[in-house]
Design an enzyme around this catalytic site. Structure first.
Site, PDB file in Angstrom:
ATOM      1  N   LYS A 212       0.934  -0.752  -0.135  1.00 19.06           N
ATOM      2  CA  LYS A 212      -0.034   0.270   0.086  1.00 19.06           C
ATOM      3  C   LYS A 212       1.008   0.952  -0.100  1.00 19.06           C
ATOM      4  O   LYS A 212       1.766   1.755   0.880  1.00 19.06           O
ATOM      5  CB  LYS A 212      -0.766  -0.193   1.215  1.00 19.06           C
ATOM      6  CG  LYS A 212      -2.152   1.409   1.183  1.00 19.06           C
ATOM      7  CD  LYS A 212      -2.509   1.491   2.261  1.00 19.06           C
ATOM      8  CE  LYS A 212      -2.506   2.681   2.712  1.00 19.06           C
ATOM      9  NZ  LYS A 212      -2.283   4.118   2.416  1.00 19.06           N
ATOM     10  N   GLY A 265       7.302   5.792   7.403  1.00 17.47           N
ATOM     11  CA  GLY A 265       6.478   6.776   8.047  1.00 17.47           C
ATOM     12  C   GLY A 265       6.029   7.626   9.148  1.00 17.47           C
ATOM     13  O   GLY A 265       7.063   7.406   9.357  1.00 17.47           O
ATOM     14  N   SER A 266       5.060   8.031   9.779  1.00 17.70           N
ATOM     15  CA  SER A 266       5.141   7.734  11.128  1.00 17.70           C
ATOM     16  C   SER A 266       5.465   7.885  11.785  1.00 17.70           C
ATOM     17  O   SER A 266       5.490   6.277  11.711  1.00 17.70           O
ATOM     18  CB  SER A 266       3.763   9.243  10.864  1.00 17.70           C
ATOM     19  OG  SER A 266       2.411   8.592  11.552  1.00 17.70           O
ATOM     20  N   GLY A 268       4.182   7.795  14.804  1.00 13.57           N
ATOM     21  CA  GLY A 268       2.161   8.214  15.850  1.00 13.57           C
ATOM     22  C   GLY A 268       1.997   6.941  14.949  1.00 13.57           C
ATOM     23  O   GLY A 268       1.277   5.748  15.307  1.00 13.57           O
ATOM     24  N   VAL A 269       1.677   6.203  13.768  1.00 16.74           N
ATOM     25  CA  VAL A 269       1.671   5.374  12.769  1.00 16.74           C
ATOM     26  C   VAL A 269       1.156   3.972  13.587  1.00 16.74           C
ATOM     27  O   VAL A 269       1.070   2.891  13.264  1.00 16.74           O
ATOM     28  CB  VAL A 269       1.397   5.534  11.509  1.00 16.74           C
ATOM     29  CG1 VAL A 269       1.043   4.458  10.730  1.00 16.74           C
ATOM     30  CG2 VAL A 269       0.441   6.930  11.281  1.00 16.74           C
ATOM     31  N   GLU A 293      11.310   2.668   9.667  1.00 23.55           N
ATOM     32  CA  GLU A 293      11.319   4.013   9.583  1.00 23.55           C
ATOM     33  C   GLU A 293      10.694   4.284   9.708  1.00 23.55           C
ATOM     34  O   GLU A 293       9.567   5.097   9.218  1.00 23.55           O
ATOM     35  CB  GLU A 293      12.354   3.729   8.359  1.00 23.55           C
ATOM     36  CG  GLU A 293      13.364   4.473   8.753  1.00 23.55           C
ATOM     37  CD  GLU A 293      13.078   6.059   7.952  1.00 23.55           C
ATOM     38  OE1 GLU A 293      12.547   6.962   8.491  1.00 23.55           O
ATOM     39  OE2 GLU A 293      13.399   6.313   6.767  1.00 23.55           O
ATOM     40  N   CYS A 327      13.341  12.126   5.158  1.00 22.06           N
ATOM     41  CA  CYS A 327      13.990  12.053   6.946  1.00 22.06           C
ATOM     42  C   CYS A 327      14.470  12.096   7.511  1.00 22.06           C
ATOM     43  O   CYS A 327      14.710  12.722   8.918  1.00 22.06           O
ATOM     44  CB  CYS A 327      12.977   9.967   7.138  1.00 22.06           C
ATOM     45  SG  CYS A 327      11.902   9.232   6.090  1.00 22.06           S
ATOM     46  N   GLU A 425       8.673  17.396  14.867  1.00 27.41           N
ATOM     47  CA  GLU A 425       9.013  17.330  13.198  1.00 27.41           C
ATOM     48  C   GLU A 425       8.226  18.211  12.163  1.00 27.41           C
ATOM     49  O   GLU A 425       6.621  18.056  12.428  1.00 27.41           O
ATOM     50  CB  GLU A 425       8.876  15.621  13.224  1.00 27.41           C
ATOM     51  CG  GLU A 425       9.438  15.371  11.696  1.00 27.41           C
ATOM     52  CD  GLU A 425       8.181  13.963  11.910  1.00 27.41           C
ATOM     53  OE1 GLU A 425       9.929  12.861  10.364  1.00 27.41           O
ATOM     54  OE2 GLU A 425       7.668  13.341  11.846  1.00 27.41           O
TER      55      GLU A 425
END
Length: 555
Positions: A212, A265-266, A268-269, A293, A327, A425
């Site tokens: 995805k 990605g983030s 939090g996710v 990462e 990043c 961030e």
């Protein structure tokens, strides 16, 4: 059946093309950009080798020109995620059992296709869909992904070559099996190479994948899927779906055959994914591999011995290339008071010379941020700095989204080392700088180490080797990729394996053997040539009586 011990071609980093005026690569890229802009692509999902169109389409527009429509993608739902899992599992046995040299050949072919006929097309798609200039697209979509393919094949061979010792009478062997089940690849918008590497590094080791991408990267993801198909990746090995994250997660993380996730990605996710996997752990056939990462609040620290021009150049490039949406991009900077005036002058001179605009104008160093959501977030931080007495904007500070999502490269100087933009961030072309007393270098080391929960990249600038040594030791956990007298961006596959720890991820180092090892499950095999026929070991034998008396000092 093949019976040789094969050696793959020695990998060499793909040379970066220059795109100078009137060069062949520049003319080809401009032609391809024009062709892509003249068409609207109808972009399907790819499940089990079939193109899936749902009719629920969403438009794709360039971030730098949100009125222009590049195409539409067909959004899926939970049923398509389920179909992708089924297709992956159906393909698993044949793919896992394919001899490794054939898997290697597929991705070596993908590298050559990308180095040749796909280069301009993937670069152009990245430029239009993700608003990258020609150079940033070249080092990302072309060179880095080519390097991932070639070096990963080399690392795969090295993993298979590592075998245990064998004593006389036996033969010890080690197999590196694909994981039992399917792997979920969840990829970001900012690097086409990451979007290409996360599913293929997993597949290369014999695994099957549900992929995805971020919606804002679908335009170039479609070209990647076409590349994989032409290279010979079998149907069902990599399945591409366009669904929202929670929908995908509900299906994938409750499936008993879920074997791992490869994520960028983030934070939090990723933390929420980890929590969900933990809650469902008893449902899985195996313990899933969790590789991620995530975020970064990357730093540049200058010592009082640093050269001001070198520091300023590292900041200008490290903070603002690709609009700070890397990043690894420098986001917080610590400058000693003795060189601040010179560094400030060079930075203001650099930023004044930056051109910003459309990717088709190759003189533009800065393009648009990825989306309106990102634009609004960054504008809010800039407005906050304008209204705060502890912060001063010394360059930039303007923004405009009437045509595209353009944020002017902005430098905030703060008197407060814990100011919000030194800590949060931002993921955009907004840099915050703190000037420290040049005699307080050691104190500043503690500040650098303790300000952020992230630990992805960082840089030290100094001409004093003792200072470099001290920083290397004191900041040992502050950055997974640490740079000495260089900007904290630009890691190259095979040279600087990339990844960070703390809140920046699992540090499994994309572009190295370490990452590929996460996608296999070893099996140790021991074969004994002449098995024993008596259970009795020598120690069970009965001692001779006379010998026993002697041993006891008998009489």
């Amino acid at each position: 059946m093949a019976n040789g011990f094969f050696n793959v071609p020695t990998p060499i980093n793909e040379p970066v093309k220059g795109y100078a005026p009137n060069s062949p690569e520049r003319l080809e890229l401009l032609k391809t950009l024009k062709e892509l802009k003249q068409q609207q692509r109808d972009i399907p999902m790819h499940i089990g080798g079939k193109e899936i169109r749902t009719g629920k389409t969403q438009k794709i527009t360039p971030p730098h020109d949100h009125q222009h429509v590049l195409g539409h993608f067909h959004a899926g739902d939970a049923s398509h995620v389920g179909q992708a899992i089924e297709a992956a599992l159906a393909a698993r046995t044949y793919w896992a059992e394919m001899p490794w040299e054939h898997r290697a050949a597929i991705f070596l072919k993908a590298a050559d296709l990308l180095a040749g006929p796909y280069r301009a097309r993937l670069n152009a798609a990245t430029m239009l869909g993700q608003s990258k200039n020609a150079f940033q697209a070249e080092i990302d979509a072309a060179c880095e992904l080519i390097d991932f393919f070639r070096f990963n094949v080399h690392f795969m061979q090295e993993i298979y070559r590592q075998q245990p010792e064998s004593l006389p009478g036996m033969w010890n062997r080690l197999e590196h099996r694909p994981l039992e089940g399917f792997v979920f690849a969840l990829t970001p918008f900012n690097f086409t190479s990451i979007a290409g590497n996360l599913p293929t590094s997993v597949a290369m080791m014999g695994n099957v994948v549900v992929w995805k991408p971020a919606n804002t990267q679908i335009y170039s993801a479609q070209v990647l899927m076409e590349l994989f198909k032409e290279a010979g990746v079998p149907d069902g090995v990599i399945n591409l779906v366009y669904v929202d994250g929670p929908t995908a997660g509900d299906v994938i993380f409750s499936h008993p055959d879920f074997a791992g996730i490869h994520f960028t990605g983030s934070t939090g996710v990723f933390q929420n994914i980890w929590k969900t996997i933990g809650q469902n752990i008893s449902n899985y056939k195996s313990y899933p591999r969790i590789v991620g990462e995530t975020g970064g609040k990357d730093f540049i620290l200058a010592h009082h011995s640093a050269h001001p021009r070198q520091v300023a150049t590292a900041i200008s490039r490290g903070a603002f290339e690709y609009q700070g949406q890397k990043c690894s991009a420098a986001s917080r900077v610590y400058i000693p008071s003795n060189i601040w005036d010179e560094v400030k002058g060079y930075l203001q001179e650099d930023l004044k010379s930056f051109k910003m605009g459309d990717v088709e104008d190759f003189s533009n160093f800065i393009n648009a941020v990825i989306s309106e959501t990102s634009f609004d977030k960054l504008a809010k931080y800039i407005d906050g700095a304008k209204a705060d007495d502890s912060a001063e904007i010394i360059a930039g500070g303007n923004y405009d989204k009437s045509k595209g999502y353009f944020i002017e490269p902005t430098i905030i100087v703060t008197k407060n080392p814990q100011y919000i933009t030194m800590c949060d961030e931002l993921f955009g072309p907004v840099l915050t700088l703190y000037v420290y007393d040049s005699q307080e270098f050691e104190k500043t080391l503690d500040l650098v180490d303790g300000t952020s929960p992230y630990a992805l990249t960082g840089a030290i600038f100094s001409q004093d080797r003792y200072a470099i040594d001290l920083a290397s030791k004191r900041l040992v956990h502050a950055a997974g990729n640490f740079y000495i007298n260089d900007k904290p961006t630009g890691a190259v596959v095979g040279q600087q394996p990339f990844g960070g720890a703390r809140a920046s991820g699992t540090n499994d180092k994309a572009g190295s053997m370490l990452n590929l090892l996460r996608w296999v499950s070893p099996r140790a095999i021991k074969e004994t040539f002449v098995p024993p026929v008596d259970y009795r070991y020598p120690f069970l034998g009965v001692d001779n009586h006379e010998d026993l008396n002697v041993a006891k000092g008998g009489f």
